[in-house]
Design a protein around this motif. Structure first.
Motif, mmCIF file in Angstrom:
data_model
loop_
_atom_site.group_PDB
_atom_site.id
_atom_site.type_symbol
_atom_site.label_atom_id
_atom_site.label_comp_id
_atom_site.label_asym_id
_atom_site.label_seq_id
_atom_site.Cartn_x
_atom_site.Cartn_y
_atom_site.Cartn_z
ATOM 1 N N LEU A 168 0.794 -1.230 0.000
ATOM 2 C CA LEU A 168 0.000 0.000 0.000
ATOM 3 C C LEU A 168 0.828 1.283 0.000
ATOM 4 N N ALA A 169 2.124 1.198 0.360
ATOM 5 C CA ALA A 169 2.851 2.465 0.529
ATOM 6 C C ALA A 169 4.285 2.440 0.021
ATOM 7 N N LYS A 170 4.636 1.443 -0.789
ATOM 8 C CA LYS A 170 6.009 1.382 -1.289
ATOM 9 C C LYS A 170 6.379 2.656 -2.057
ATOM 10 N N GLY A 171 7.514 3.236 -1.713
ATOM 11 C CA GLY A 171 7.966 4.440 -2.407
ATOM 12 C C GLY A 171 7.254 5.710 -1.958
ATOM 13 N N LYS A 172 6.316 5.557 -1.057
ATOM 14 C CA LYS A 172 5.554 6.713 -0.563
ATOM 15 C C LYS A 172 5.902 6.981 0.899
ATOM 16 N N GLU A 173 5.431 8.105 1.388
ATOM 17 C CA GLU A 173 5.650 8.413 2.804
ATOM 18 C C GLU A 173 4.511 7.857 3.659
ATOM 19 N N VAL A 174 4.896 7.334 4.823
ATOM 20 C CA VAL A 174 3.901 6.842 5.772
ATOM 21 C C VAL A 174 3.981 7.732 7.013
ATOM 22 N N ILE A 175 2.864 8.342 7.344
ATOM 23 C CA ILE A 175 2.839 9.241 8.498
ATOM 24 C C ILE A 175 2.501 8.455 9.761
ATOM 25 N N ILE A 176 3.347 8.606 10.761
ATOM 26 C CA ILE A 176 3.104 7.902 12.037
ATOM 27 C C ILE A 176 3.568 8.786 13.197
ATOM 28 N N SER A 177 2.882 8.673 14.305
ATOM 29 C CA SER A 177 3.221 9.473 15.487
ATOM 30 C C SER A 177 4.538 8.984 16.095
ATOM 31 N N ARG A 178 5.350 9.941 16.558
ATOM 32 C CA ARG A 178 6.624 9.572 17.223
ATOM 33 C C ARG A 178 6.401 8.656 18.409
ATOM 34 N N GLY A 179 5.279 8.812 19.078
ATOM 35 C CA GLY A 179 4.970 8.000 20.261
ATOM 36 C C GLY A 179 4.715 6.541 19.915
ATOM 37 N N GLN A 180 4.602 6.229 18.613
ATOM 38 C CA GLN A 180 4.290 4.848 18.207
ATOM 39 C C GLN A 180 5.455 4.169 17.485
ATOM 40 N N LEU A 181 6.614 4.841 17.460
ATOM 41 C CA LEU A 181 7.786 4.237 16.798
ATOM 42 C C LEU A 181 8.483 3.311 17.780
ATOM 43 N N VAL A 182 7.813 2.221 18.104
ATOM 44 C CA VAL A 182 8.280 1.385 19.203
ATOM 45 C C VAL A 182 8.995 0.127 18.715
ATOM 46 N N THR A 207 7.155 12.650 21.356
ATOM 47 C CA THR A 207 7.027 11.321 21.961
ATOM 48 C C THR A 207 5.759 11.205 22.804
ATOM 49 N N ASN A 208 5.467 12.259 23.576
ATOM 50 C CA ASN A 208 4.320 12.150 24.477
ATOM 51 C C ASN A 208 3.021 12.676 23.879
ATOM 52 N N LYS A 209 3.124 13.608 22.901
ATOM 53 C CA LYS A 209 1.884 14.195 22.385
ATOM 54 C C LYS A 209 1.891 14.321 20.869
ATOM 55 N N THR A 210 0.816 13.864 20.272
ATOM 56 C CA THR A 210 0.615 14.078 18.844
ATOM 57 C C THR A 210 -0.822 14.554 18.654
ATOM 58 N N HIS A 211 -0.987 15.612 17.844
ATOM 59 C CA HIS A 211 -2.319 16.165 17.617
ATOM 60 C C HIS A 211 -2.705 15.982 16.167
ATOM 61 N N ILE A 212 -3.991 16.122 15.892
ATOM 62 C CA ILE A 212 -4.475 15.908 14.525
ATOM 63 C C ILE A 212 -3.851 16.909 13.550
ATOM 64 N N VAL A 213 -3.532 18.122 14.044
ATOM 65 C CA VAL A 213 -2.905 19.122 13.156
ATOM 66 C C VAL A 213 -1.533 18.637 12.696
ATOM 67 N N ASP A 214 -0.859 17.826 13.516
ATOM 68 C CA ASP A 214 0.453 17.297 13.120
ATOM 69 C C ASP A 214 0.320 16.398 11.892
#
Ligand SMILES: *Cc1c(COP(=O)(O)O)cnc(C)c1O
Length: 470
Positions: A168-182, A207-214
């Motif tokens: 679904l995302a090869k060669g594309k960017e995947v957006i993920i919250s820093r708090g979930q890079l575990v 790491t502790n906070k991610t908002h929808i605007v991010d």
């Protein structure tokens, strides 16, 4: 005076040593090749030891046939004794990855036995009399149970995530919250899996906070997917904020992007009813409109090792058609166990009773206490004053990265040996025919009744008896 030449001359020939009664017995129960190789290796090792010995008289014992036979028997056992075997999990960690995660239900075991010893319609459409798809055996079940349009099962959840990102995302960017890079353990790290899939990591928030605007601010024409990963065995507490599934889906829709939710444990019943902390269910993820939800078969689901993906048909179909799907495909025995496990889930009470993982999580404290009293009495009866034994309250863990902070009130049997150290007792129990794996806490060995099955009790009593009789 012993010299090296003399010792070397006294080493027996392979064929002569093979006439030793102990080896004749070993030959009767093991492949000849393995026994002969072991004898040859034992003699060769003795030859080297004599060669390097600084004082030949120290090496005198090793040319004795009894010593060589014992060495050979050890080498045979190394190869021929079962390596993968049953152990008693007395740790209280229900989904214990090192101890094989979930124990299958009787129905799942029967299903595995049935297909393992016979031909089956693994990829055969019986009605049409032609090639079928292995996915067909559980697609409909998974859709019915979770409310999803389509489903796919692969080798494990790591594979499901890798396949989803690759398809679904090869060669594309995947957006993920820093708090979930575990890192989940066993070196499964979300950023590494992402790199492997050919997707580019685009981390947002703190790491502790991610908002929808991010998320919103990070979306460009290079974005291919928005991902959410269950932080698993890690939890941010205190000043923290996460974006809810519904909000994430809404932003993704505005931008025509898919959302991938890696749930990890994949619980399909509301475990909060048993007094456990809330854990997001697969059904809730599907209902929130998540395009692909992935989870493990052998964590809280209580089935075989597998990775399951459920979601929108267009995306699941892309995953099914991707070349990697063949590399991570599920095996027929796993399919059989998974099908049988899933069918139990149509009734939550039946699932709570028949899926061992759930039954252990839900076990009433009063029952655990009663079983701890019983085990404690049985150990006391055989061990006498060699050990101080008592039934006590403690806490067990769900394990498998699920409910990381949950402490489940449990009952344990605490052992304090009087003539050997607690470490020695732990080691002896671990070395028993059926290894007993407990946990040392505050200088005592604890056996947690939550993960001990009734069939384990005689083994525990025998192991403790044997350990303390020394
Ligand atoms: C456990 C876990 C995985 C890996 O699943 P396996 O079935 O062990 O491959 C991936 N993601 C999360 C969030 C997990 O908890």
């Amino acid at each position: 005076m012993t010299d090296k030449q003399d010792l070397l001359r006294r080493l027996p020939k392979v064929d002569d040593l093979l006439k030793d009664p102990a080896l004749v017995k070993l030959l009767a129960g093991n492949p000849r090749r393995v026994v002969v190789d072991a004898v040859r290796s034992a003699i060769e090792a003795a030859r080297i030891e004599i060669d390097v010995a600084s004082r030949p008289e120290d090496a005198a014992g090793i040319v004795e046939p009894a010593s060589l036979v014992a060495d050979a028997a050890r080498l045979v056992a190394d190869i021929m004794d079962p390596s993968l075997r049953r152990v008693v999990n007395a740790t209280g960690v229900v989904v214990h990855t090192n101890l094989g995660r979930s124990v299958l239900s009787p129905a799942a075991i029967a299903a595995v036995v049935e297909v393992a010893g016979a031909y089956s319609n693994t990829e055969f459409d019986i009605a049409a009399g032609k090639r079928g798809s292995r996915h067909d055996h559980i697609d409909k079940l998974l859709c019915r149970l979770t409310g999803a349009e389509a489903a796919l099962a692969v080798n494990n959840n790591a594979a499901a995530v890798l396949l989803a990102l690759s398809a679904l995302a090869k060669g594309k960017e995947v957006i993920i919250s820093r708090g979930q890079l575990v890192e989940i353990g066993g070196s499964f790290r979300i950023p590494d899996v992402m790199r492997q899939s050919g997707a580019k990591l685009r981390e947002v928030g703190a790491t502790n906070k991610t908002h929808i605007v991010d998320y919103r601010a990070a979306i460009t024409e290079k974005t291919g997917l928005i991902m959410r990963a269950h932080p698993s065995n890690f939890q941010v507490v205190g000043f923290s904020a996460e974006v809810g599934l519904a909000e994430m889906v809404a932003v993704a829709r505005e931008n025509e992007l898919p959302v991938l939710n890696d749930l990890g444990s994949g619980v399909m019943v509301d475990i909060a009813v048993a007094g456990l902390p809330d854990e997001p269910t697969v059904q809730a993820s599907v209902a929130a409109g998540i395009d692909v939800t992935t989870f493990s078969g052998d964590k809280l689901l209580g089935g075989p090792q597998a990775g399951i993906a459920v979601g929108k048909k267009a995306f699941i179909d892309k995953m099914k058609k991707h070349p990697l799907a063949r590399a991570v495909r599920i095996d027929k025995m796993t399919l059989a166990a998974l099908e049988a496990t899933l069918k139990v889930y149509f009734d939550e009470d039946t699932a709570a009773r028949e899926i061992p993982t759930l039954a252990m999580l839900y076990a009433p404290l009063a029952e655990l206490k009663k079983r701890a009293d019983d085990l404690s009495a049985r150990i006391e009866a055989v061990a006498g004053d060699a050990v101080a034994v008592s039934a006590e309250d403690d806490t067990s863990k769900a394990g498998g990265g699920a409910l990381p902070l949950a402490e489940l009130p449990t009952a344990v049997v605490a052992l304090l040996p009087r003539r050997i150290s607690v470490n020695k007792l732990e080691k002896l129990l671990r070395g028993f025919d059926v290894p007993i794996i407990g946990r040392i806490q505050d200088g005592r060995l604890l056996l947690d009744l939550r993960t001990i099955f009734p069939r384990d009790v005689p083994d525990i009593v025998a192991a403790v008896t044997s350990a303390l009789a020394r």
